[in-house]
Design a protein around this motif. Structure first.
Motif, PDB file in Angstrom:
ATOM      1  N   LYS A   1       0.661  -1.092   0.034  1.00 28.15           N
ATOM      2  CA  LYS A   1       0.047  -0.248  -0.003  1.00 28.15           C
ATOM      3  C   LYS A   1       0.958   1.144  -0.083  1.00 28.15           C
ATOM      4  O   LYS A   1       2.026   1.231   0.669  1.00 28.15           O
ATOM      5  CB  LYS A   1      -0.827   0.164   1.327  1.00 28.15           C
ATOM      6  N   GLN A   2       0.244   2.432  -0.691  1.00 24.32           N
ATOM      7  CA  GLN A   2       0.760   3.673  -0.572  1.00 24.32           C
ATOM      8  C   GLN A   2       1.279   4.057   0.710  1.00 24.32           C
ATOM      9  O   GLN A   2       2.340   4.695   1.002  1.00 24.32           O
ATOM     10  CB  GLN A   2       0.513   4.500  -1.383  1.00 24.32           C
ATOM     11  N   THR A   3       0.526   3.686   1.712  1.00 24.68           N
ATOM     12  CA  THR A   3       0.479   4.357   3.132  1.00 24.68           C
ATOM     13  C   THR A   3       1.800   3.607   3.614  1.00 24.68           C
ATOM     14  O   THR A   3       2.427   4.202   4.586  1.00 24.68           O
ATOM     15  CB  THR A   3      -0.541   4.189   3.928  1.00 24.68           C
ATOM     16  N   GLN A   4       2.097   2.525   3.369  1.00 25.17           N
ATOM     17  CA  GLN A   4       3.171   1.511   4.060  1.00 25.17           C
ATOM     18  C   GLN A   4       4.499   2.261   3.472  1.00 25.17           C
ATOM     19  O   GLN A   4       5.480   2.273   4.090  1.00 25.17           O
ATOM     20  CB  GLN A   4       2.829   0.162   3.710  1.00 25.17           C
ATOM     21  N   LEU A   5       4.403   2.301   2.077  1.00 28.50           N
ATOM     22  CA  LEU A   5       5.586   3.045   1.319  1.00 28.50           C
ATOM     23  C   LEU A   5       5.946   4.557   1.791  1.00 28.50           C
ATOM     24  O   LEU A   5       7.040   4.905   2.092  1.00 28.50           O
ATOM     25  CB  LEU A   5       5.249   3.281   0.041  1.00 28.50           C
ATOM     26  N   ASP A   6       5.012   5.275   2.308  1.00 28.22           N
ATOM     27  CA  ASP A   6       4.945   6.565   3.003  1.00 28.22           C
ATOM     28  C   ASP A   6       5.594   6.229   4.378  1.00 28.22           C
ATOM     29  O   ASP A   6       6.622   6.978   4.810  1.00 28.22           O
ATOM     30  CB  ASP A   6       3.752   7.315   3.003  1.00 28.22           C
ATOM     31  N   MET A   7       5.354   5.140   4.908  1.00 33.23           N
ATOM     32  CA  MET A   7       5.953   4.919   6.298  1.00 33.23           C
ATOM     33  C   MET A   7       7.402   4.555   6.074  1.00 33.23           C
ATOM     34  O   MET A   7       8.358   4.928   7.046  1.00 33.23           O
ATOM     35  CB  MET A   7       5.092   3.753   7.130  1.00 33.23           C
ATOM     36  N   LEU A   8       7.795   3.971   4.974  1.00 36.99           N
ATOM     37  CA  LEU A   8       9.212   3.548   4.994  1.00 36.99           C
ATOM     38  C   LEU A   8       9.885   4.780   4.342  1.00 36.99           C
ATOM     39  O   LEU A   8      11.000   5.023   4.782  1.00 36.99           O
ATOM     40  CB  LEU A   8       9.341   2.793   3.610  1.00 36.99           C
ATOM     41  N   ASP A   9       9.290   5.832   3.777  1.00 38.33           N
ATOM     42  CA  ASP A   9       9.924   7.239   3.532  1.00 38.33           C
ATOM     43  C   ASP A   9      10.157   7.904   4.512  1.00 38.33           C
ATOM     44  O   ASP A   9      11.276   8.494   5.039  1.00 38.33           O
ATOM     45  CB  ASP A   9       9.016   7.959   2.692  1.00 38.33           C
ATOM     46  N   ASN A  10       9.343   7.664   5.818  1.00 33.68           N
ATOM     47  CA  ASN A  10       9.451   8.570   7.008  1.00 33.68           C
ATOM     48  C   ASN A  10      10.359   7.817   7.805  1.00 33.68           C
ATOM     49  O   ASN A  10      11.365   8.526   8.323  1.00 33.68           O
ATOM     50  CB  ASN A  10       8.130   8.543   7.692  1.00 33.68           C
ATOM     51  N   TYR A  11      10.773   6.466   7.553  1.00 35.68           N
ATOM     52  CA  TYR A  11      11.721   5.810   8.472  1.00 35.68           C
ATOM     53  C   TYR A  11      13.260   6.436   7.815  1.00 35.68           C
ATOM     54  O   TYR A  11      13.941   6.770   8.608  1.00 35.68           O
ATOM     55  CB  TYR A  11      11.361   4.392   8.293  1.00 35.68           C
ATOM     56  N   LEU A  12      13.244   6.263   6.535  1.00 35.00           N
ATOM     57  CA  LEU A  12      14.604   6.638   5.893  1.00 35.00           C
ATOM     58  C   LEU A  12      14.772   8.139   6.231  1.00 35.00           C
ATOM     59  O   LEU A  12      16.054   8.631   6.443  1.00 35.00           O
ATOM     60  CB  LEU A  12      14.413   6.500   4.355  1.00 35.00           C
ATOM     61  N   ALA A  13      13.926   8.924   6.269  1.00 38.84           N
ATOM     62  CA  ALA A  13      13.941  10.610   6.636  1.00 38.84           C
ATOM     63  C   ALA A  13      14.361  10.923   8.014  1.00 38.84           C
ATOM     64  O   ALA A  13      15.100  11.873   8.141  1.00 38.84           O
ATOM     65  CB  ALA A  13      12.546  11.129   6.062  1.00 38.84           C
ATOM     66  N   ASN A  14      14.398   9.793   8.798  1.00 41.51           N
ATOM     67  CA  ASN A  14      14.867  10.048  10.125  1.00 41.51           C
ATOM     68  C   ASN A  14      16.114   9.131  10.087  1.00 41.51           C
ATOM     69  O   ASN A  14      16.628   8.762  11.311  1.00 41.51           O
ATOM     70  CB  ASN A  14      13.689   9.298  11.172  1.00 41.51           C
ATOM     71  N   GLY A  15      16.956   8.925   9.203  1.00 41.98           N
ATOM     72  CA  GLY A  15      18.010   8.286   9.217  1.00 41.98           C
ATOM     73  C   GLY A  15      18.196   6.840   9.222  1.00 41.98           C
ATOM     74  O   GLY A  15      18.931   5.992   9.724  1.00 41.98           O
ATOM     75  N   GLY A  16      17.117   5.959   9.072  1.00 38.59           N
ATOM     76  CA  GLY A  16      16.905   4.563   8.987  1.00 38.59           C
ATOM     77  C   GLY A  16      17.630   3.869   8.200  1.00 38.59           C
ATOM     78  O   GLY A  16      18.170   4.438   7.082  1.00 38.59           O
ATOM     79  N   HIS A  17      17.782   2.474   8.253  1.00 38.62           N
ATOM     80  CA  HIS A  17      18.524   1.755   7.126  1.00 38.62           C
ATOM     81  C   HIS A  17      17.710   0.602   6.875  1.00 38.62           C
ATOM     82  O   HIS A  17      16.999  -0.037   7.684  1.00 38.62           O
ATOM     83  CB  HIS A  17      19.685   0.918   7.859  1.00 38.62           C
ATOM     84  N   LEU A  18      17.622   0.466   5.383  1.00 43.56           N
ATOM     85  CA  LEU A  18      16.728  -0.492   4.879  1.00 43.56           C
ATOM     86  C   LEU A  18      17.371  -1.500   3.817  1.00 43.56           C
ATOM     87  O   LEU A  18      18.153  -1.261   3.330  1.00 43.56           O
ATOM     88  CB  LEU A  18      15.406   0.285   3.934  1.00 43.56           C
ATOM     89  N   LEU A  19      16.987  -2.945   3.962  1.00 45.22           N
ATOM     90  CA  LEU A  19      17.445  -3.688   3.226  1.00 45.22           C
ATOM     91  C   LEU A  19      16.285  -4.309   2.314  1.00 45.22           C
ATOM     92  O   LEU A  19      15.468  -5.032   2.916  1.00 45.22           O
ATOM     93  CB  LEU A  19      18.171  -4.986   4.056  1.00 45.22           C
ATOM     94  N   LEU A  20      16.451  -4.299   0.973  1.00 49.29           N
ATOM     95  CA  LEU A  20      15.366  -5.015  -0.015  1.00 49.29           C
ATOM     96  C   LEU A  20      16.134  -5.890  -0.951  1.00 49.29           C
ATOM     97  O   LEU A  20      16.986  -5.580  -1.534  1.00 49.29           O
ATOM     98  CB  LEU A  20      14.729  -3.674  -0.810  1.00 49.29           C
ATOM     99  N   ALA A  21      15.392  -7.110  -0.832  1.00 50.68           N
ATOM    100  CA  ALA A  21      15.701  -8.110  -1.845  1.00 50.68           C
ATOM    101  C   ALA A  21      14.379  -8.629  -2.328  1.00 50.68           C
ATOM    102  O   ALA A  21      13.612  -9.359  -1.538  1.00 50.68           O
ATOM    103  CB  ALA A  21      16.358  -9.347  -1.090  1.00 50.68           C
ATOM    104  N   PHE A  22      14.105  -8.198  -3.646  1.00 54.75           N
ATOM    105  CA  PHE A  22      12.651  -8.390  -4.176  1.00 54.75           C
ATOM    106  C   PHE A  22      12.811  -8.886  -5.555  1.00 54.75           C
ATOM    107  O   PHE A  22      13.828  -8.695  -6.195  1.00 54.75           O
ATOM    108  CB  PHE A  22      11.765  -7.131  -3.976  1.00 54.75           C
ATOM    109  N   ASP A  23      11.734  -9.379  -6.135  1.00 54.67           N
ATOM    110  CA  ASP A  23      11.539  -9.957  -7.471  1.00 54.67           C
ATOM    111  C   ASP A  23      10.870  -8.704  -8.302  1.00 54.67           C
ATOM    112  O   ASP A  23      10.052  -8.487  -7.981  1.00 54.67           O
ATOM    113  CB  ASP A  23      11.129 -11.434  -7.467  1.00 54.67           C
TER     114      ASP A  23
END
Length: 504
Positions: free
Chosen positions: A230-252
């Motif tokens: 969902k877009q709302t969940q992608l926005d949550m990931l944006d907010n997480y990164l905007a606060n200096g978060g670290h993200l690992l994506l492994a997707f197809d």
């Protein structure tokens, strides 16, 4: 002072120096590491861990005796390392060695604590025999223990010991969140990777809802989402990164269907979200001349049999960047992987981590899998296509953050239940190293991926090795003989001179 007194005086000085050296050696352990990669030098991460030990730790090593030299040297290396650990810990480490072969009670003790024997081959009386050998250790702290079933030589020895100590003394482990709720791989389906991550981190599943606080997680990991996000969940990931978060994506971005013998595009919303940041993952399948095999059923009259054929859509990648994440890796096996590119601005830097070989290609989907196709070099016109990389900088907002992206979601998964299988070790290491790089401040990632540099002698022909071996053996003897002849000649000349009438 006559000549005899001088000689005695010199001998006493030498004797005194030797005694002083022995006294200092008994109090201080010093070892010179002349290896190119400093494999026997304690890492900064280990030194930091040893300084943080709050209470005494006991290390009980269970080692068999009378082992073959190539196995027995592990015991000496381990003891030398333990001495360094004792010195660096300020007295907070004590150790002892026990021989399980001494009696049945000691052997039972070793096995009850989780140290299992291994079988080694040894030559005895012109025949090869198998013997049981114990090469393990138990690290004890307060009422907790960590078992190292088998001690390995080199940097693996230090990593096993340091991580065992770190796991025992760690109180507030960083929390790693594995995102769930979109058909992602479960934590249990990545048991090989989670087992390693559990040493330094607390692992938790995360379902993103309106009330979820992502800020408590040091790093978020999303592996193989199947459903739309969902877009709302992608926005949550944006907010997480905007606060200096670290993200690992492994997707197809693509998927293969062996029922329809087709490869097609796959959409979850991540590809669009990443494109908004300048990160491009096109719906293309990588093919590579260096690849894995698949099993194919074939008919021959009334008989059906299976055969293994090369499948270029399963590339085996062995080109890696010079980075702690990929240090020490040899080969990673991917399934239906896509290219990874960046065309954004300079606020974000892109570091390719994993690249295809010199004979590869990116094929647009949909694609038909022609099992009978005869592949040739013309099918692989490209090279060094990135399939994984690091993105760091202002990924969202004005605060710098980090993200590691791989365009295959299957590579770290070893399955659930009866479908569980052992996967390639470097596939596991790639995921674990990525989490370490994003999350760990101790520096243990450098220790775990610390490889042993190949020795040049390994590349020398057998005839040259033999020559070097005999040269190494005979040269010292030859030098001694030459020196003896020189001394003999010099003394002979002196005797002749003394016999001359005018010698003074």
């Amino acid at each position: 002072m006559n000549k005899k007194s001088k000689t005695i005086y010199a001998l006493l000085i030498i004797l005194g120096v030797l005694i002083l050296i022995n006294i200092l050696a008994s109090r201080f352990f010093v070892r010179m590491d002349l290896t190119a990669d400093k494999r026997y030098t304690l890492s900064d991460a280990t030194k930091t861990i040893l300084k943080e030990i709050p209470e005494p730790i006991t290390i009980t090593a269970y080692f068999s005796e009378d082992l073959p030299p190539e196995v027995g040297k592990v015991r000496k290396e381990f003891k030398d390392m333990l001495i360094e650990y004792v010195n660096r810990s300020g007295g907070n480490i004590a150790y002892e060695f026990k021989n399980p072969g001494k009696d049945d009670a000691t052997e039972r003790e070793a096995m009850q604590k989780g140290i299992q024997p291994i079988l080694i081959q040894q030559r005895e009386k012109d025949q090869t025999v198998q013997k049981k050998a114990y090469l393990g250790a138990v690290v004890s702290y307060q009422d907790q223990t960590e078992v190292i079933p088998v001690i390995q030589s080199g940097s693996a020895m230090e990593y096993s010991l340091s991580t065992s100590i770190k796991k025992l003394i760690a109180t507030d482990k960083p929390v790693i969140g594995f995102l769930q709720g979109h058909g992602e791989a479960s934590i249990s389906s990545m048991s090989q990777a989670v087992k390693q991550l559990d040493v330094l981190y607390k692992i938790e599943p995360v379902n993103m809802t309106d009330s979820t606080d992502l800020s408590v997680y040091k790093t978020l990991v999303m592996v193989r989402p199947e459903d739309s996000i969902k877009q709302t969940q992608l926005d949550m990931l944006d907010n997480y990164l905007a606060n200096g978060g670290h993200l690992l994506l492994a997707f197809d971005r693509v998927e293969g269907d062996f029922q329809s013998v087709m490869g097609k595009a796959k959409t979850t919303g991540l590809e669009t979200w990443l494109a908004g940041k300048g990160i491009q993952v096109p719906a293309e399948m990588i093919t590579d001349a260096t690849c894995g095999n698949i099993s194919v059923q074939q008919n021959n009259g009334f008989m059906t049999y299976s055969s293994q054929i090369k499948f270029p859509y399963f590339p085996i990648v062995n080109k890696f960047a010079d980075n702690p994440i990929t240090s020490g890796l040899e080969a990673v096996i991917f399934q239906f992987v896509s290219p990874l590119n960046y065309n954004g601005d300079s606020t974000v830097s892109f570091t390719p981590l994993v690249m295809t070989g010199n004979k590869s290609n990116a094929v647009p989907t949909p694609v038909y899998f022609n099992i009978e196709k005869k592949w040739n070099e013309k099918d692989f016109p490209e090279s060094n296509i990135p399939v994984g990389g690091i993105f760091s900088g202002k990924l969202a907002g004005n605060t710098a953050s980090k993200m590691v992206v791989f365009t295959d979601g299957e590579f770290p998964i070893n399955g659930d239940g009866q479908r569980q299988r052992q996967i390639n070790a470097d596939n596991v290491n790639l995921l674990v190293n990525s989490v370490d790089w994003l999350s760990d401040d101790t520096g243990l990632i450098d220790l775990r991926t610390k490889g042993i540099t190949a020795r040049l002698l390994d590349q020398v022909e057998d005839s040259t090795k033999s020559l070097l071996k005999w040269l190494n053996f005979l040269l010292p003897i030859l030098l001694i003989v030459i020196y003896g002849i020189f001394r003999s000649q010099r003394n002979r000349i002196r005797r002749i001179k003394r016999m001359e009438e005018d010698y003074v």
